[in-house]
Design an enzyme around this catalytic site. Structure first.
Site, PDB file in Angstrom:
ATOM      1  N   CYS A 113      -4.382  13.721  14.415  1.00 18.64           N
ATOM      2  CA  CYS A 113      -4.981  14.287  15.935  1.00 18.64           C
ATOM      3  C   CYS A 113      -5.455  13.021  16.743  1.00 18.64           C
ATOM      4  O   CYS A 113      -5.932  12.095  16.288  1.00 18.64           O
ATOM      5  CB  CYS A 113      -6.567  14.844  15.520  1.00 18.64           C
ATOM      6  SG  CYS A 113      -6.072  16.427  14.439  1.00 18.64           S
TER       7      CYS A 113
ATOM      8  N   ARG B 188       0.323  11.218  16.986  1.00 16.70           N
ATOM      9  CA  ARG B 188      -0.654  11.495  16.102  1.00 16.70           C
ATOM     10  C   ARG B 188      -0.918  12.938  15.881  1.00 16.70           C
ATOM     11  O   ARG B 188      -1.454  13.530  14.821  1.00 16.70           O
ATOM     12  CB  ARG B 188      -2.088  10.962  16.381  1.00 16.70           C
ATOM     13  CG  ARG B 188      -2.360   9.523  16.558  1.00 16.70           C
ATOM     14  CD  ARG B 188      -3.436   9.150  17.458  1.00 16.70           C
ATOM     15  NE  ARG B 188      -4.697   9.486  16.373  1.00 16.70           N
ATOM     16  CZ  ARG B 188      -4.948   8.508  15.535  1.00 16.70           C
ATOM     17  NH1 ARG B 188      -4.390   7.180  15.411  1.00 16.70           N
ATOM     18  NH2 ARG B 188      -6.091   8.611  14.585  1.00 16.70           N
TER      19      ARG B 188
ATOM     20  N   TRP C  77      -3.237  17.900  14.770  1.00 18.00           N
ATOM     21  CA  TRP C  77      -2.198  18.011  13.623  1.00 18.00           C
ATOM     22  C   TRP C  77      -3.003  18.981  12.740  1.00 18.00           C
ATOM     23  O   TRP C  77      -4.035  18.612  12.164  1.00 18.00           O
ATOM     24  CB  TRP C  77      -1.627  16.800  13.022  1.00 18.00           C
ATOM     25  CG  TRP C  77      -0.939  16.877  12.008  1.00 18.00           C
ATOM     26  CD1 TRP C  77       0.612  16.991  12.264  1.00 18.00           C
ATOM     27  CD2 TRP C  77      -1.208  16.688  10.481  1.00 18.00           C
ATOM     28  NE1 TRP C  77       0.886  16.971  10.876  1.00 18.00           N
ATOM     29  CE2 TRP C  77       0.142  16.735   9.861  1.00 18.00           C
ATOM     30  CE3 TRP C  77      -2.571  16.701   9.874  1.00 18.00           C
ATOM     31  CZ2 TRP C  77       0.033  16.772   8.321  1.00 18.00           C
ATOM     32  CZ3 TRP C  77      -2.260  16.655   8.617  1.00 18.00           C
ATOM     33  CH2 TRP C  77      -1.083  16.716   7.704  1.00 18.00           C
TER      34      TRP C  77
ATOM     35  N   ASN D 134     -11.443  14.196  15.097  1.00 15.26           N
ATOM     36  CA  ASN D 134     -10.127  13.796  14.143  1.00 15.26           C
ATOM     37  C   ASN D 134     -10.956  13.561  12.934  1.00 15.26           C
ATOM     38  O   ASN D 134     -11.861  12.804  12.920  1.00 15.26           O
ATOM     39  CB  ASN D 134      -9.644  12.559  14.884  1.00 15.26           C
ATOM     40  CG  ASN D 134      -8.803  11.778  13.949  1.00 15.26           C
ATOM     41  OD1 ASN D 134      -8.471  10.743  14.242  1.00 15.26           O
ATOM     42  ND2 ASN D 134      -8.218  12.493  13.033  1.00 15.26           N
ATOM     43  N   GLY D 135     -10.349  14.084  11.939  1.00 11.99           N
ATOM     44  CA  GLY D 135     -10.607  13.887  10.538  1.00 11.99           C
ATOM     45  C   GLY D 135     -10.799  15.284   9.867  1.00 11.99           C
ATOM     46  O   GLY D 135     -10.515  16.233  10.230  1.00 11.99           O
TER      47      GLY D 135
ATOM     48  N   GLU E  42      14.217   5.028   0.732  1.00 11.11           N
ATOM     49  CA  GLU E  42      13.905   5.112   2.291  1.00 11.11           C
ATOM     50  C   GLU E  42      14.875   5.708   3.083  1.00 11.11           C
ATOM     51  O   GLU E  42      14.690   6.759   3.983  1.00 11.11           O
ATOM     52  CB  GLU E  42      13.591   3.584   2.871  1.00 11.11           C
ATOM     53  CG  GLU E  42      13.324   3.467   4.176  1.00 11.11           C
ATOM     54  CD  GLU E  42      12.349   4.106   4.628  1.00 11.11           C
ATOM     55  OE1 GLU E  42      11.162   4.619   3.954  1.00 11.11           O
ATOM     56  OE2 GLU E  42      12.209   4.162   5.996  1.00 11.11           O
TER      57      GLU E  42
ATOM     58  N   LYS F   4      14.158   9.122   5.122  1.00  6.55           N
ATOM     59  CA  LYS F   4      14.682   9.116   6.669  1.00  6.55           C
ATOM     60  C   LYS F   4      15.333  10.530   6.750  1.00  6.55           C
ATOM     61  O   LYS F   4      15.060  11.162   7.835  1.00  6.55           O
ATOM     62  CB  LYS F   4      15.572   8.043   6.975  1.00  6.55           C
ATOM     63  CG  LYS F   4      14.792   6.623   7.410  1.00  6.55           C
ATOM     64  CD  LYS F   4      13.952   6.498   8.553  1.00  6.55           C
ATOM     65  CE  LYS F   4      12.472   7.056   8.194  1.00  6.55           C
ATOM     66  NZ  LYS F   4      11.675   6.191   7.638  1.00  6.55           N
TER      67      LYS F   4
ATOM     68  N   GLU G 196      12.887  13.617   6.786  1.00  7.10           N
ATOM     69  CA  GLU G 196      12.068  13.610   7.628  1.00  7.10           C
ATOM     70  C   GLU G 196      12.522  14.105   8.950  1.00  7.10           C
ATOM     71  O   GLU G 196      11.866  14.861   9.790  1.00  7.10           O
ATOM     72  CB  GLU G 196      11.602  12.152   7.962  1.00  7.10           C
ATOM     73  CG  GLU G 196      10.465  11.604   7.107  1.00  7.10           C
ATOM     74  CD  GLU G 196       9.897  10.348   7.368  1.00  7.10           C
ATOM     75  OE1 GLU G 196       8.727   9.857   7.746  1.00  7.10           O
ATOM     76  OE2 GLU G 196      11.110   9.385   7.755  1.00  7.10           O
TER      77      GLU G 196
ATOM     78  N   HIS H 143      21.217  10.989 -16.515  1.00  7.99           N
ATOM     79  CA  HIS H 143      20.103  11.717 -17.023  1.00  7.99           C
ATOM     80  C   HIS H 143      19.568  13.041 -16.244  1.00  7.99           C
ATOM     81  O   HIS H 143      18.507  13.049 -16.652  1.00  7.99           O
ATOM     82  CB  HIS H 143      19.048  10.679 -17.110  1.00  7.99           C
ATOM     83  CG  HIS H 143      19.386   9.525 -18.194  1.00  7.99           C
ATOM     84  ND1 HIS H 143      19.658   9.574 -19.430  1.00  7.99           N
ATOM     85  CD2 HIS H 143      19.747   8.107 -17.803  1.00  7.99           C
ATOM     86  CE1 HIS H 143      20.074   8.496 -19.634  1.00  7.99           C
ATOM     87  NE2 HIS H 143      19.988   7.612 -19.092  1.00  7.99           N
TER      88      HIS H 143
ATOM     89  N   LYS I  78       2.663  10.598  12.952  1.00  2.20           N
ATOM     90  CA  LYS I  78       2.732   9.414  12.487  1.00  2.20           C
ATOM     91  C   LYS I  78       1.734   8.570  11.554  1.00  2.20           C
ATOM     92  O   LYS I  78       1.851   7.667  10.992  1.00  2.20           O
ATOM     93  CB  LYS I  78       3.335   8.453  13.900  1.00  2.20           C
ATOM     94  CG  LYS I  78       3.445   7.125  13.671  1.00  2.20           C
ATOM     95  CD  LYS I  78       4.342   6.763  14.320  1.00  2.20           C
ATOM     96  CE  LYS I  78       5.202   5.196  14.092  1.00  2.20           C
ATOM     97  NZ  LYS I  78       5.968   5.381  12.844  1.00  2.20           N
TER      98      LYS I  78
HETATM   99  C1  G6P Z   1       3.124   8.699   7.773  1.00  2.77           C
HETATM  100  C2  G6P Z   1       4.228   8.416   8.375  1.00  2.77           C
HETATM  101  C3  G6P Z   1       5.071   7.478   7.992  1.00  2.77           C
HETATM  102  C4  G6P Z   1       4.252   6.381   7.629  1.00  2.77           C
HETATM  103  C5  G6P Z   1       3.064   6.484   6.594  1.00  2.77           C
HETATM  104  C6  G6P Z   1       2.234   5.344   5.992  1.00  2.77           C
HETATM  105  O1  G6P Z   1       3.392   9.699   6.579  1.00  2.77           O
HETATM  106  O2  G6P Z   1       5.141   9.487   9.083  1.00  2.77           O
HETATM  107  O3  G6P Z   1       6.136   7.049   8.690  1.00  2.77           O
HETATM  108  O4  G6P Z   1       5.163   5.515   6.439  1.00  2.77           O
HETATM  109  O5  G6P Z   1       2.523   7.716   7.234  1.00  2.77           O
HETATM  110  O6  G6P Z   1       1.714   5.053   7.408  1.00  2.77           O
HETATM  111  P1  G6P Z   1       1.401   3.592   7.335  1.00  2.77           P
HETATM  112  O7  G6P Z   1       0.878   3.567   8.756  1.00  2.77           O
HETATM  113  O8  G6P Z   1       0.201   3.163   6.513  1.00  2.77           O
HETATM  114  O9  G6P Z   1       2.271   2.653   7.316  1.00  2.77           O
END
Ligand code: G6P
Length: 609
Positions: free
Chosen positions: A2, A27, A75, A99-100, A482, A486, A489, A505, A604
């Site tokens: 948020c 956010r 969010w 926010n929180g 990773e 990606k 996501e 396995h 994010k």
């Molecule tokens: C969210 C984002 C990710 C990020 C993760 C950790 O899930 O969508 O892209 O890797 O948070 O965030 P940070 O700011 O701690 O790297």
């Protein structure tokens, strides 16, 4: 998550608030709202489900006029995205954005209902605004009411409040969620992130844990958790260093992928000597602290956790220092033994991720020798609360799927590896080789980006698929993790990653013509073993997509598409091999027609648990 923005000015503020929300959309983006003290002295508000653009359309047809206002992009945590659940929440003449998460919201809701309050939403936030209203009746002063209110709250909040009866001010409070005051001339602002306010000021005051503050057009005052007046430093941000537009790119993500050579060049500047790494660049205390370290505990979330996984291979393999890595949400809730002389390392793009921050705070009570954060935001909570920090210098990352933040984290973690290695197993020659490899990195990244068109072509094979399997061995396993993250996501294709040796396995049972298998195959000591694993896939009719070193000896054949990368030193291979996987996800997402920069259900910066 948020995003909050607020403004008290001598001019109309709705445009400032709207632009702030656009910049905070990373956010959260399921609904947005704004409340303003209108010229008739009443609170007016608008809310819309969906992105900030929807609110903007609403404001065009039904404008909000006024010089004091607050706004929010959401969010959802409690209650689905809907207009009722969107902020600001209103109680009488009070409007609030939050926010929180308020953990005792059910108990508060019950208490407030008994006092006659009616709830219009399913949110935890609505309890705060009714509590404020309740205490205002008693105190007749907004700040006094806020002090009483936060005494009743358990959980995390960054919040901002306006009251029609005190029309020249915004009151705010921070505990567990970031808030920053932006200082203007004859106007002041509040936001979750300074990025929201960069169009109106470059001077900021970061609130600390437990702070409450009042801002008016000409003044601001801050009280600490004990309600004593305090002065906090003003930070001036260099505007030239940070650009937040898309330039000529279609998406932020693509722009950020292409920025990697330049941001990595920037993150190397001033940190490399001709033969060695300049440890002083990690701060004057770094040498002293690191020399006594005999083990490392890394904690992070999401992509940052994958960076930590790569670092484990480096710290143990190159520096000879035992290293453990754990996701923050697990670390903070389990019992374990802390070894003597252990460095506690957090990795975070934002520096505000709730679980990572909570893990750092916990670690400080557990007897770790020192804390270090690898972080992209200089004014963030993690940087301010850690003993040492290594800034990643990636610049603002707007795309929700992390790209340049990850590769710059890897560079910083390689620095840390060398800094630790000097006091352990690393020889001068080994350090010299790493410096040489790092110096070559920006150009090799540019060369790798030239494969974009080949990767785009390859992406066609994924458009109709529902699943994908990513394989790697050694430090390329977290690169495969990773890559899978990606893809899921941003294209919503289910993707998993495995260390290739684990294939037999279990996951081999899934392999058929509908399960693309992506492998990262630099020319390292595990190449032959990886090749055997890939033969197991081919033998079962699986379609392989291999990113490999020119000299690795793979040939395009039936069932096997290959893309050759430049030959690179083993140590930087995880950074280079990340690039094609980012591009592959991007192009698959374009074919799928998803919202690349703001994928569904994600945000994010995750500042809630
Ligand atoms: C969210 C984002 C990710 C990020 C993760 C950790 O899930 O969508 O892209 O890797 O948070 O965030 P940070 O700011 O701690 O790297």
């Amino acid at each position: 998550m948020c995003g909050i923005v607020g403004a008290v000015a001598q001019r109309e503020v709705s445009g400032i608030l709207l632009e702030g929300l656009r910049r905070l959309e990373y956010r959260g983006y399921d609904s947005a709202g704004m409340a303003i003290i209108a010229p008739n002295g009443k609170i007016e508000n608008r809310k819309r489900v969906g992105k900030v653009e929807k609110l903007s359309e609403e404001l065009t047809s039904s404008p909000l006029l006024g010089r004091v206002g607050i706004a929010h992009t959401r969010w959802a945590t409690h209650g689905q995205p809907s207009e009722e659940n969107a902020h600001p929440h209103i109680s009488g003449d009070i409007a609030l954005v939050h926010n929180g998460i308020i953990e005792n919201h059910e108990e508060l809701r019950q208490r407030l209902k008994e006092l006659g309050y009616q709830f219009n939403s399913q949110t935890d936030t609505e309890t705060i605004v009714h509590l404020l209203h309740y205490y205002y009746q008693e105190q007749q002063d907004l700040m006094a009411a806020l002090k009483k209110t936060i005494g009743d709250l358990q959980g995390a909040y960054g919040l901002a409040v306006i009251h029609a009866a005190e029309p020249e001010k915004i009151i705010c409070a921070r505990k567990g969620s970031p808030l920053v005051i932006g200082i203007g001339i004859g106007e002041n602002f509040i936001a979750s992130d300074q990025l929201a306010l960069r169009q109106v000021t470059d001077r900021f005051v970061y609130l600390e844990e437990g702070d409450i503050a009042e801002i008016s057009p000409d003044n601001y005052t801050i009280l600490n958790a004990e309600f004593n007046a305090v002065t906090r430093d003003i930070t001036q941000i260099d505007s030239a260093a940070e650009s937040v537009d898309k330039g000529h790119y279609r998406h932020y993500m693509l722009k950020e992928i292409y920025e990697q050579p330049s941001v990595i060049r920037r993150s190397l500047a001033g940190r490399l000597g001709s033969k060695n790494i300049l440890i002083e660049a990690m701060g004057s205390r770094a040498g002293q602290i690191l020399k006594d370290i005999s083990s490392v505990q890394i904690v992070a979330c999401g992509t940052s956790y994958h960076a930590g996984m790569v670092a484990k291979y480096w710290i143990e393999g190159l520096a000879g220092v035992p290293c453990r890595v754990e996701v923050a949400s697990e670390f903070r809730y389990r019992k374990f033994k802390v070894q003597d002389n252990t460095l506690f390392v957090t990795i975070s793009q934002s520096g505000e991720t709730a679980d990572t921050l909570a893990a750092l705070r916990l670690a400080k009570t557990l007897g770790y020798s020192a804390s270090l954060t690898v972080c992209n935001v200089a004014q963030s909570s993690l940087v301010r609360e850690s003993d040492l920090y290594l800034m990643t210098e990636a610049g603002p990352e707007i795309g929700v799927a992390s790209t340049k933040a990850f590769t710059t984290q890897l560079v910083a973690l390689l620095f840390l590896t060398v800094a630790l290695g000097r006091h352990h197993d690393m020889t001068e020659n080994e350090e010299k080789d790493i410096v040489k490899a790092l110096n070559a990195l920006p150009d090799l990244l540019s060369e790798t980006l030239e494969l974009n068109l080949n990767i785009k072509k390859m992406s066609n094979a994924f458009a109709e698929k529902h699943h994908a399997l990513f394989l790697g061995r050694g430090a390329q396993w977290p690169v495969a993790m990773e890559g899978a993250l990606k893809l899921k996501e941003i294209s919503y294709i289910h993707a998993e990653s495995y260390p290739a040796g684990e294939l037999k396995h279990g996951p081999l049972a899934l392999v058929d013509a509908d399960m693309p298998v992506i492998a990262v195959a630099p020319n390292d000591e595990l190449l032959e073993k990886l090749k055997s694993n890939l033969e197991e896939v081919q033998a079962r009719g699986g379609q392989l997509f291999v990113f490999c070193d020119k000299a690795a000896g793979f040939k395009t054949a039936k069932g096997m598409d290959i893309i050759e990368l430049p030959h690179v030193d083993d140590v930087i291979a995880p950074i280079i091999y990340t690039i094609p996987l980012q591009l592959l996800s991007y192009h698959v997402a374009i074919l799928k027609g998803t919202d690349v920069d703001q994928p569904r259900n994600l945000a994010k910066s995750v500042t809630v648990e």
